[in-house]
Design a protein around this motif. Structure first.
Motif, PDB file in Angstrom:
ATOM      1  N   ALA A   1       0.845  -1.197   0.000  1.00  0.00           N
ATOM      2  CA  ALA A   1       0.000   0.000   0.000  1.00  0.00           C
ATOM      3  C   ALA A   1       0.879   1.245   0.000  1.00  0.00           C
ATOM      4  O   ALA A   1       1.951   1.270   0.618  1.00  0.00           O
ATOM      5  N   VAL A   2       0.441   2.276  -0.677  1.00  0.00           N
ATOM      6  CA  VAL A   2       1.237   3.500  -0.819  1.00  0.00           C
ATOM      7  C   VAL A   2       0.923   4.471   0.319  1.00  0.00           C
ATOM      8  O   VAL A   2      -0.251   4.727   0.630  1.00  0.00           O
ATOM      9  N   PHE A   3       1.982   4.996   0.906  1.00  0.00           N
ATOM     10  CA  PHE A   3       1.860   5.962   1.990  1.00  0.00           C
ATOM     11  C   PHE A   3       2.667   7.213   1.666  1.00  0.00           C
ATOM     12  O   PHE A   3       3.672   7.161   0.960  1.00  0.00           O
ATOM     13  N   GLY A   4       2.222   8.329   2.243  1.00  0.00           N
ATOM     14  CA  GLY A   4       3.076   9.503   2.318  1.00  0.00           C
ATOM     15  C   GLY A   4       3.745   9.477   3.677  1.00  0.00           C
ATOM     16  O   GLY A   4       3.103   9.775   4.690  1.00  0.00           O
ATOM     17  N   PHE A   5       5.011   9.050   3.720  1.00  0.00           N
ATOM     18  CA  PHE A   5       5.729   8.957   4.986  1.00  0.00           C
ATOM     19  C   PHE A   5       6.390  10.291   5.310  1.00  0.00           C
ATOM     20  O   PHE A   5       6.904  10.981   4.424  1.00  0.00           O
ATOM     21  N   LEU A   6       6.392  10.630   6.592  1.00  0.00           N
ATOM     22  CA  LEU A   6       6.959  11.891   7.052  1.00  0.00           C
ATOM     23  C   LEU A   6       8.058  11.618   8.067  1.00  0.00           C
ATOM     24  O   LEU A   6       7.870  10.831   8.995  1.00  0.00           O
ATOM     25  N   ASP A   7       9.207  12.262   7.889  1.00  0.00           N
ATOM     26  CA  ASP A   7      10.281  12.179   8.879  1.00  0.00           C
ATOM     27  C   ASP A   7       9.995  13.154  10.006  1.00  0.00           C
ATOM     28  O   ASP A   7       9.598  14.313   9.764  1.00  0.00           O
ATOM     29  N   LEU A   8      10.223  12.732  11.243  1.00  0.00           N
ATOM     30  CA  LEU A   8       9.960  13.597  12.392  1.00  0.00           C
ATOM     31  C   LEU A   8      10.755  14.885  12.329  1.00  0.00           C
ATOM     32  O   LEU A   8      10.262  15.952  12.701  1.00  0.00           O
ATOM     33  N   ALA A   9      11.992  14.817  11.868  1.00  0.00           N
ATOM     34  CA  ALA A   9      12.799  16.037  11.775  1.00  0.00           C
ATOM     35  C   ALA A   9      12.175  17.034  10.805  1.00  0.00           C
ATOM     36  O   ALA A   9      12.191  18.247  11.050  1.00  0.00           O
ATOM     37  N   ASP A  10      11.605  16.533   9.709  1.00  0.00           N
ATOM     38  CA  ASP A  10      10.941  17.423   8.754  1.00  0.00           C
ATOM     39  C   ASP A  10       9.681  18.026   9.368  1.00  0.00           C
ATOM     40  O   ASP A  10       9.383  19.209   9.168  1.00  0.00           O
ATOM     41  N   LEU A  11       8.938  17.223  10.126  1.00  0.00           N
ATOM     42  CA  LEU A  11       7.754  17.759  10.803  1.00  0.00           C
ATOM     43  C   LEU A  11       8.151  18.871  11.760  1.00  0.00           C
ATOM     44  O   LEU A  11       7.522  19.944  11.792  1.00  0.00           O
ATOM     45  N   GLY A  12       9.199  18.643  12.546  1.00  0.00           N
ATOM     46  CA  GLY A  12       9.653  19.667  13.477  1.00  0.00           C
ATOM     47  C   GLY A  12      10.055  20.940  12.766  1.00  0.00           C
ATOM     48  O   GLY A  12       9.717  22.047  13.201  1.00  0.00           O
ATOM     49  N   ALA A  13      10.773  20.789  11.651  1.00  0.00           N
ATOM     50  CA  ALA A  13      11.226  21.963  10.902  1.00  0.00           C
ATOM     51  C   ALA A  13      10.058  22.768  10.354  1.00  0.00           C
ATOM     52  O   ALA A  13      10.044  24.004  10.423  1.00  0.00           O
ATOM     53  N   VAL A  14       9.047  22.080   9.815  1.00  0.00           N
ATOM     54  CA  VAL A  14       7.876  22.785   9.283  1.00  0.00           C
ATOM     55  C   VAL A  14       7.106  23.461  10.409  1.00  0.00           C
ATOM     56  O   VAL A  14       6.685  24.621  10.289  1.00  0.00           O
ATOM     57  N   ALA A  15       6.902  22.747  11.517  1.00  0.00           N
ATOM     58  CA  ALA A  15       6.150  23.335  12.625  1.00  0.00           C
ATOM     59  C   ALA A  15       6.838  24.598  13.126  1.00  0.00           C
ATOM     60  O   ALA A  15       6.181  25.620  13.379  1.00  0.00           O
ATOM     61  N   ALA A  16       8.154  24.555  13.289  1.00  0.00           N
ATOM     62  CA  ALA A  16       8.878  25.735  13.747  1.00  0.00           C
ATOM     63  C   ALA A  16       8.749  26.874  12.738  1.00  0.00           C
ATOM     64  O   ALA A  16       8.576  28.041  13.113  1.00  0.00           O
ATOM     65  N   THR A  17       8.819  26.538  11.460  1.00  0.00           N
ATOM     66  CA  THR A  17       8.708  27.554  10.417  1.00  0.00           C
ATOM     67  C   THR A  17       7.376  28.284  10.497  1.00  0.00           C
ATOM     68  O   THR A  17       7.322  29.528  10.479  1.00  0.00           O
ATOM     69  N   VAL A  18       6.269  27.541  10.596  1.00  0.00           N
ATOM     70  CA  VAL A  18       4.963  28.198  10.573  1.00  0.00           C
ATOM     71  C   VAL A  18       4.634  28.854  11.909  1.00  0.00           C
ATOM     72  O   VAL A  18       3.873  29.827  11.956  1.00  0.00           O
ATOM     73  N   LEU A  19       5.213  28.344  13.004  1.00  0.00           N
ATOM     74  CA  LEU A  19       4.999  28.982  14.306  1.00  0.00           C
ATOM     75  C   LEU A  19       5.657  30.347  14.373  1.00  0.00           C
ATOM     76  O   LEU A  19       5.155  31.268  15.032  1.00  0.00           O
TER      77      LEU A  19
END
Length: 231
Positions: A145-163
């Protein structure tokens, strides 16, 4: 780019979990002052939120009533005068076959009607949730099955950017680092992949794995690439 005049003291609800720790690490890297908040700190929220210009809201995993949790946090932010909130939702929040996704969809609605400046993040499945220690990666759903996998470091970077940048107010961002199957990720590590019976006890997890078995969870890649490229 982060706004140099933007928020520097940022509350992180759920800051002691793995998602919160990733967000906190990225905020510190950008020179911000994160304030991690868990249930233990809730009795003193009024004090803890003093001076915070923004908040990241990460509910406990599989919370039995996430909309209630989010409503409580939004009320505390409003009373404390915190003007900005970033809510950690999920990719494909309105999927009726997955009850905890629907809870996040309802929570998104609360955030959008809160009167606060808001941004919503919709992350795909964390790549770190897979056990790639070998020799076989086992999951209770289709390994093709196909997933969009996310790396935690990328999530942290995006969250910090938008915050830290108010120009993201009013945006909803679906996030994935790459699209792949479990079999493909396993093969890249020299491992095999195998589907095992879905015998988990929690009904929401069992429903989620059944959904994954039928549909996977594809997530587009362009938004994450754009956001990380704009740092």
């Amino acid at each position: 780019m982060n706004d140099p005049a933007g928020p520097r003291r940022v509350a992180v609800f759920g800051g002691h979990g793995k998602t919160g720790r990733a967000v906190i690490a990225a905020l510190i890297e950008r020179g911000a002052e994160p304030v991690p908040l868990g249930r233990a700190e809730w009795p003193a929220l009024g004090t803890a939120l003093i001076g915070c210009q923004a908040a990241c809201v990460i509910a406990p995993n599989l919370h039995p009533d996430e909309p209630d949790y989010v409503a409580t946090v939004l009320g505390a932010l409003t009373r404390a005068g915190v003007p900005r909130v970033v809510y950690h939702s999920v990719a494909s929040p309105y999927a009726p076959d997955m009850p905890h996704h629907v809870g996040k969809a309802r929570s998104e609605d609360l955030v959008r009607r809160s009167g606060l400046s808001w941004t919503i993040l919709q992350p795909g499945a964390y790549r770190e949730n897979l056990d790639l220690s070998g020799p076989t990666v086992t999951v209770p759903y289709d390994v093709d099955a196909v997933f969009g996998f996310l790396d935690l470091a990328d999530l942290g970077a995006v969250a910090a950017t938008v915050l830290l940048d108010a120009s993201h107010a009013g945006a909803t961002y679906e996030l994935a680092t790459r699209q792949a199957t479990v079999r493909e990720l396993a093969a890249e590590c020299g491992l095999t992949a195998q589907q095992v019976p879905n015998e988990v006890e929690h009904p929401w997890l069992r429903a989620m794995f059944d959904y994954y078995d039928r549909h996977g969870l594809p997530v587009g890649l362009g938004v994450l690439r754009h956001l990380l490229g704009s740092r």
